[in-house]
Enzyme design. Structure first.
Site, mmCIF file in Angstrom:
data_model
loop_
_atom_site.group_PDB
_atom_site.id
_atom_site.type_symbol
_atom_site.label_atom_id
_atom_site.label_comp_id
_atom_site.label_asym_id
_atom_site.label_seq_id
_atom_site.Cartn_x
_atom_site.Cartn_y
_atom_site.Cartn_z
ATOM 1 N N ASP A 56 -4.149 11.599 3.004
ATOM 2 C CA ASP A 56 -4.503 12.261 1.744
ATOM 3 C C ASP A 56 -6.008 11.937 1.146
ATOM 4 O O ASP A 56 -6.124 10.633 1.239
ATOM 5 C CB ASP A 56 -3.379 12.023 0.538
ATOM 6 C CG ASP A 56 -3.811 12.671 -0.724
ATOM 7 O OD1 ASP A 56 -3.515 13.905 -0.931
ATOM 8 O OD2 ASP A 56 -4.340 12.069 -1.462
ATOM 9 N N TYR B 185 -13.422 12.270 -3.953
ATOM 10 C CA TYR B 185 -13.349 10.716 -3.441
ATOM 11 C C TYR B 185 -14.799 10.562 -2.817
ATOM 12 O O TYR B 185 -15.079 11.067 -1.621
ATOM 13 C CB TYR B 185 -12.407 10.727 -2.284
ATOM 14 C CG TYR B 185 -10.864 10.790 -3.120
ATOM 15 C CD1 TYR B 185 -10.666 10.946 -4.481
ATOM 16 C CD2 TYR B 185 -9.780 10.404 -2.330
ATOM 17 C CE1 TYR B 185 -9.389 10.896 -4.968
ATOM 18 C CE2 TYR B 185 -8.434 10.634 -2.911
ATOM 19 C CZ TYR B 185 -8.183 10.755 -4.164
ATOM 20 O OH TYR B 185 -7.020 10.647 -4.721
#
Length: 346
Positions: free
Chosen positions: A57, A62
């Site tokens: 994931d 990010y």
């Protein structure tokens, strides 16, 4: 590796997944999480795949997309063995449309994620937050089009409230569009709010929970103790402002109960925390985070054994809180034995 259905999708995922938020290390939050480079990511992927952990994931935010890029590179040559999950809709650029779940942003963001991940499809695409400015009908129609185009296999949400998720599911049913089958949610021994509304909803509507931060933002690693300062190197020094809140007294009470269980089982606190989650209703998979191989291998030790009924009861009691209105009368059994909570308690 045990596999469970992801809600009512008919699609099975492993009970443990790997959260790639530690890949990249860009920015104040993610640099504190970890800074795994491509070589380190390849090694982590090796260990995960050997253990049957093939769910990975990430999210476009990010490390400003570096997490997805590193994950895609680490999976090169073995994409077919992996289930890729990622998330969109948080701000990913400086432009006025670089945020939210508008058709414009979702299509561009999905294409950008596919490019970074170096893949032709995203197995599970989740919205990272609810967009109150875009009609849910438009959001669902756009996601449905991405599925029909073969760019996405299954869709889900993250950080939605109960009414936001239920409104979306009802609209999908009304319009004959793809339904959300995953809810990537915060859930831990020190964060049980998921049980009040989202868990009963998930049971009723067939939505599987993919759990993030099972160790309560690093508070359940065993390094935090009553009366002691935060240890050196704890990411809480730099990231506490981002962490889900918890009451200190409750945290210490939970840790002390976990210590007792650890003495009985010979397991670590992280292993106990993850094992507890895997015994909860609706949980399809728990995402592990790891900055190095040692952390990863320790988390894998959450499998292959099971907490006893007495140990579960002790952990439940230590971590319990009284829910707010309108949930607490049902939780305490004051209203009806046919309440949503009765479903959870069997």
């Amino acid at each position: 590796m045990e596999h469970r259905f992801l809600g009512r999708s008919g699609f099975k995922i492993p009970v443990l997944g790997f959260g790639a938020g530690t890949f990249g290390g860009e920015g104040p939050l993610f640099s504190a999480w970890g800074n795994t480079d491509v070589a380190g990511a390849r090694r982590i992927v090796d260990i995960c795949l050997d253990a049957g952990v093939n769910l990975f994931d990430s999210a476009d935010v990010y490390s400003n997309g570096a997490s997805e890029s590193i994950l895609g590179t680490a999976l090169k040559g073995r994409r077919e063995r992996a289930i890729i999950s990622t998330k969109l809709s948080l701000r990913s650029g400086d432009g006025p449309n670089d945020v939210g779940s508008s058709r414009h942003h979702l299509i561009d963001a999905a294409d950008a994620a596919l490019k970074r991940l170096d893949t032709d499809r995203i197995d599970i695409l989740q919205l990272h937050a609810f967009d109150a400015m875009t009609p849910v009908e438009q959001v669902l129609a756009t996601l449905d089009a991405l599925v029909r185009a073969g760019k996405v296999r299954y869709i889900g949400v993250s950080n939605f409230s109960g009414w936001q998720l239920m409104k979306s599911l009802a609209a999908a049913d009304r319009l004959g569009l793809q339904r959300y089958v995953a809810n990537q949610t915060y859930y831990s021994l020190i964060g049980r709010d998921y049980e009040w509304e989202l868990m009963p909803l998930a049971i009723d509507q067939g939505v599987g929970a993919i759990v993030w931060s099972p160790l309560g933002w690093g508070r359940l690693t065993g390094k935090i103790r009553r009366g002691a300062p935060l240890p050196r190197g704890s990411r809480l020094h730099d990231t506490a402002g981002f962490a889900p809140p918890t009451d200190d007294e409750r945290l210490y009470r939970v840790i002390e109960a976990m210590d007792e269980v650890a003495g009985e089982t010979g397991k670590t606190l992280p292993q106990i925390a993850i094992n507890w989650l895997l015994l909860r209703p609706t949980v399809a998979s728990v995402l592990m985070g790891a900055r190095d191989e040692a952390q990863l291998k320790q988390n894998l030790g959450a499998l292959g054994w099971q907490l006893s009924a007495a140990q579960l009861a002790r952990l439940d009691a230590a971590s319990a809180v009284t829910p707010p209105y309108p949930y607490y009368p049902y939780w305490n059994g004051q209203f009806s034995e046919r309440s949503p909570v009765a479903v959870l308690r069997g």
